[in-house]
Design a protein around this motif. Structure first.
Motif, PDB file in Angstrom:
ATOM      1  N   VAL A  19      -0.351  -6.853   1.944  1.00 28.48           N
ATOM      2  CA  VAL A  19       0.446  -8.024   1.562  1.00 28.48           C
ATOM      3  C   VAL A  19       0.163  -9.178   2.516  1.00 28.48           C
ATOM      4  N   GLU A  20       0.082  -8.898   3.817  1.00 28.16           N
ATOM      5  CA  GLU A  20      -0.244  -9.944   4.788  1.00 28.16           C
ATOM      6  C   GLU A  20      -1.620 -10.546   4.492  1.00 28.16           C
ATOM      7  N   TRP A  21      -2.522  -9.715   4.059  1.00 26.32           N
ATOM      8  CA  TRP A  21      -3.914 -10.094   3.848  1.00 26.32           C
ATOM      9  C   TRP A  21      -4.102 -10.855   2.550  1.00 26.32           C
ATOM     10  N   THR A  22      -3.535 -10.332   1.462  1.00 30.82           N
ATOM     11  CA  THR A  22      -3.834 -10.876   0.134  1.00 30.82           C
ATOM     12  C   THR A  22      -2.646 -11.528  -0.553  1.00 30.82           C
ATOM     13  N   GLY A  23      -1.430 -11.305  -0.038  1.00 30.83           N
ATOM     14  CA  GLY A  23      -0.249 -11.829  -0.701  1.00 30.83           C
ATOM     15  C   GLY A  23       0.142 -11.066  -1.953  1.00 30.83           C
ATOM     16  N   ALA A  24      -0.505  -9.930  -2.188  1.00 28.45           N
ATOM     17  CA  ALA A  24      -0.266  -9.167  -3.413  1.00 28.45           C
ATOM     18  C   ALA A  24       1.118  -8.544  -3.410  1.00 28.45           C
ATOM     19  N   GLN A  25       1.693  -8.400  -4.589  1.00 27.83           N
ATOM     20  CA  GLN A  25       2.979  -7.742  -4.741  1.00 27.83           C
ATOM     21  C   GLN A  25       2.852  -6.362  -5.395  1.00 27.83           C
ATOM     22  N   ARG A  26       1.716  -6.122  -6.080  1.00 30.39           N
ATOM     23  CA  ARG A  26       1.477  -4.815  -6.717  1.00 30.39           C
ATOM     24  C   ARG A  26       0.261  -4.190  -6.038  1.00 30.39           C
ATOM     25  N   VAL A  27       0.516  -3.170  -5.226  1.00 32.31           N
ATOM     26  CA  VAL A  27      -0.513  -2.583  -4.369  1.00 32.31           C
ATOM     27  C   VAL A  27      -0.629  -1.085  -4.635  1.00 32.31           C
ATOM     28  N   VAL A  28      -1.854  -0.615  -4.808  1.00 33.84           N
ATOM     29  CA  VAL A  28      -2.115   0.825  -4.843  1.00 33.84           C
ATOM     30  C   VAL A  28      -2.809   1.191  -3.540  1.00 33.84           C
ATOM     31  N   VAL A  29      -2.222   2.117  -2.802  1.00 33.46           N
ATOM     32  CA  VAL A  29      -2.785   2.571  -1.527  1.00 33.46           C
ATOM     33  C   VAL A  29      -3.396   3.945  -1.729  1.00 33.46           C
ATOM     34  N   ALA A  30      -4.653   4.080  -1.323  1.00 31.13           N
ATOM     35  CA  ALA A  30      -5.346   5.366  -1.350  1.00 31.13           C
ATOM     36  C   ALA A  30      -5.534   5.840   0.083  1.00 31.13           C
ATOM     37  N   HIS A  31      -4.663   6.740   0.530  1.00 26.96           N
ATOM     38  CA  HIS A  31      -4.814   7.368   1.845  1.00 26.96           C
ATOM     39  C   HIS A  31      -5.673   8.603   1.643  1.00 26.96           C
ATOM     40  N   LEU A  32      -6.944   8.500   2.035  1.00 27.06           N
ATOM     41  CA  LEU A  32      -7.899   9.581   1.818  1.00 27.06           C
ATOM     42  C   LEU A  32      -8.360  10.112   3.161  1.00 27.06           C
ATOM     43  N   GLY A  33      -7.904  11.313   3.486  1.00 23.70           N
ATOM     44  CA  GLY A  33      -8.330  11.974   4.712  1.00 23.70           C
ATOM     45  C   GLY A  33      -8.435  13.452   4.433  1.00 23.70           C
ATOM     46  N   ALA A  34      -8.189  14.290   5.439  1.00 29.09           N
ATOM     47  CA  ALA A  34      -8.142  15.734   5.183  1.00 29.09           C
ATOM     48  C   ALA A  34      -7.040  16.029   4.183  1.00 29.09           C
ATOM     49  N   GLY A  35      -5.903  15.392   4.371  1.00 35.52           N
ATOM     50  CA  GLY A  35      -4.874  15.318   3.346  1.00 35.52           C
ATOM     51  C   GLY A  35      -5.057  14.000   2.628  1.00 35.52           C
ATOM     52  N   ALA A  36      -4.686  13.932   1.363  1.00 36.67           N
ATOM     53  CA  ALA A  36      -4.920  12.707   0.603  1.00 36.67           C
ATOM     54  C   ALA A  36      -3.782  12.469  -0.371  1.00 36.67           C
ATOM     55  N   SER A  37      -3.407  11.202  -0.514  1.00 34.63           N
ATOM     56  CA  SER A  37      -2.370  10.850  -1.480  1.00 34.63           C
ATOM     57  C   SER A  37      -2.498   9.384  -1.840  1.00 34.63           C
ATOM     58  N   LEU A  38      -1.910   9.027  -2.971  1.00 31.95           N
ATOM     59  CA  LEU A  38      -1.865   7.656  -3.453  1.00 31.95           C
ATOM     60  C   LEU A  38      -0.408   7.211  -3.513  1.00 31.95           C
ATOM     61  N   SER A  39      -0.209   5.906  -3.425  1.00 30.59           N
ATOM     62  CA  SER A  39       1.127   5.369  -3.656  1.00 30.59           C
ATOM     63  C   SER A  39       1.020   4.083  -4.457  1.00 30.59           C
ATOM     64  N   ALA A  40       2.055   3.822  -5.246  1.00 35.14           N
ATOM     65  CA  ALA A  40       2.209   2.570  -5.971  1.00 35.14           C
ATOM     66  C   ALA A  40       3.313   1.792  -5.278  1.00 35.14           C
ATOM     67  N   VAL A  41       2.994   0.608  -4.764  1.00 40.19           N
ATOM     68  CA  VAL A  41       3.937  -0.154  -3.951  1.00 40.19           C
ATOM     69  C   VAL A  41       4.204  -1.496  -4.629  1.00 40.19           C
ATOM     70  N   LEU A  42       5.449  -1.736  -4.978  1.00 32.90           N
ATOM     71  CA  LEU A  42       5.863  -2.960  -5.656  1.00 32.90           C
ATOM     72  C   LEU A  42       6.773  -3.751  -4.731  1.00 32.90           C
ATOM     73  N   GLU A  43       6.301  -4.935  -4.336  1.00 32.41           N
ATOM     74  CA  GLU A  43       7.068  -5.802  -3.438  1.00 32.41           C
ATOM     75  C   GLU A  43       7.540  -5.039  -2.199  1.00 32.41           C
ATOM     76  N   GLY A  44       6.639  -4.246  -1.635  1.00 27.04           N
ATOM     77  CA  GLY A  44       6.910  -3.522  -0.400  1.00 27.04           C
ATOM     78  C   GLY A  44       7.621  -2.204  -0.557  1.00 27.04           C
ATOM     79  N   ARG A  45       7.951  -1.817  -1.783  1.00 28.38           N
ATOM     80  CA  ARG A  45       8.713  -0.578  -2.013  1.00 28.38           C
ATOM     81  C   ARG A  45       7.869   0.421  -2.774  1.00 28.38           C
ATOM     82  N   SER A  46       7.865   1.666  -2.317  1.00 23.35           N
ATOM     83  CA  SER A  46       7.148   2.725  -3.019  1.00 23.35           C
ATOM     84  C   SER A  46       7.878   3.069  -4.311  1.00 23.35           C
ATOM     85  N   VAL A  47       7.149   2.982  -5.440  1.00 21.66           N
ATOM     86  CA  VAL A  47       7.757   3.319  -6.732  1.00 21.66           C
ATOM     87  C   VAL A  47       7.113   4.548  -7.361  1.00 21.66           C
TER      88      VAL A  47
END
Length: 359
Positions: free
Chosen positions: A159-187
């Motif tokens: 959000v700081e970088w792009t100003g986006a309000q609808r963000v998909v985060v892909a945390h890919l490591g040994a463990g991996a998960s995705l999140s859908a974040v709307l206006e800073g809140r995980s939905v």
């Protein structure tokens, strides 16, 4: 406020000291054996560190009770022990770290920050399993989600970088998960009641048909303990290709290894499908974030995942993708969705949590 951040992992206790600007003043890792920390090694490490004003602990599971960072005291620690059954592989390590630091730094205020907290306020339709009411009420069965500290930091950075309000985060490591974040809140997120749900991981299966577990136990005679161990430790990339290291699997795929080809294909198929489900939860997407060990370091995975999401507007620039170091934007010209790589900083999120509690 100088904060000592304590991250209790499967085989080590990671320590770092952050100043008030979130700069790392010092860091180290201490080996651990059977959830017991070497007090002498801990005291030696802290003796080299600058003095600290507070301690922040990463705790995997906060259950339904702890949905924000909380100052640690005897009552809170007791409740965290009771929640151990929800995270038997992780909670004892966190509690051992809390006990060790309390002994070495008596009187220094300590705060627990939870991997489940960022997802604790998921909409009811996103966190509810369609299972009997007693399971949901009495046993606390619901989708909790994990990697919340990483998702929270990455989403805020995007959000700081792009100003986006609808963000998909892909945390890919040994463990991996995705999140859908709307206006800073995980939905929405891909991990559920346990960290086994969702994406294919290094040694974890990700989502499987629950009927498979029943069949293996009832018809194939596989003990439940053996099923649990296999899904946690002998599945994912290890189960498909014999290696948990994505770099090694990609190298073998490039050399023509069929098992590696299938492993990468399954990994990407699940990643694209679940990323699209995150977009659906948001009603669209403005920014896609890659973070975590694989997300930050594997240009081929980012490129191929991005190509599979072209239909929602993702486009990854080949040169930017290959050249990014640390953090950077890799969006292709003309793409509707901005794609960025963010360096995982759970330590910053923990330090923020400490300051929010202690002021």
């Amino acid at each position: 406020m100088r904060v000592l951040v304590v991250n209790a992992g499967s085989s080590s206790l990671k320590l770092s000291v952050l100043d008030s600007e979130d700069a790392v003043l010092d860091e180290c890792a201490i080996a651990v054996e059977r959830d017991v920390w070497d007090r002498a090694a801990l005291e030696e490490a802290l003796g080299r560190f600058p003095s600290v004003d507070a301690v922040g602990h990463r705790v995997v599971h906060g259950g339904r009770e702890f949905v924000d960072p909380v100052r640690l005291d005897a009552r809170v620690v007791g409740r965290l022990r009771e929640l151990g059954a929800l995270a038997p592989l992780h909670q004892p390590k966190s509690l051992a770290g809390i006990e060790a630091l309390e002994q070495v730094l008596p009187g220094v205020p300590a705060v627990a920050c939870f991997d489940t907290a960022f997802h604790a306020r998921l909409p009811v339709e996103a966190h509810t399993y369609a299972v009997p009411e007693r399971w949901r009420g009495e046993f606390g069965v619901r989708r909790y989600g994990f990697h919340g500290l990483s998702h929270a930091y990455a989403a805020r950075r995007a959000v700081e970088w792009t100003g986006a309000q609808r963000v998909v985060v892909a945390h890919l490591g040994a463990g991996a998960s995705l999140s859908a974040v709307l206006e800073g809140r995980s939905v929405d997120t891909t991990m559920g009641f346990t960290p086994l749900e969702g994406l294919v991981m290094a040694t974890r299966s990700g989502s499987v048909d629950p009927g498979l577990v029943l069949w293996l136990n009832q018809h194939a005679g596989v003990a439940m303990a053996d099923i649990g161990w296999a899904l946690e430790h002998d599945s994912g990339l290890v189960g498909l290709a014999g290696s948990a290291d994505m770099r090694a699997v990609l190298e073998r795929e490039a050399a023509g290894d069929e098992a590696a080809r299938v492993a990468v294909g399954v990994y990407l198929h699940r990643l694209r499908a679940l990323a699209a489900s995150m977009v659906a939860a948001l009603g669209g997407v403005d920014t896609l974030v890659f973070t975590g060990g694989v997300g930050e370091r594997s240009a081929p995975i980012r490129a191929r995942a991005g190509a599979g999401l072209g239909f929602v507007g993702v486009g990854v620039d080949e040169a930017l993708n290959e050249g990014v170091e640390g953090e950077g934007e890799i969006t292709a010209a003309g793409a509707r969705v901005r794609t960025v790589v963010v360096h995982a900083r759970e330590d910053v999120e923990i330090a923020r949590g400490v300051r929010s509690v202690l002021g």
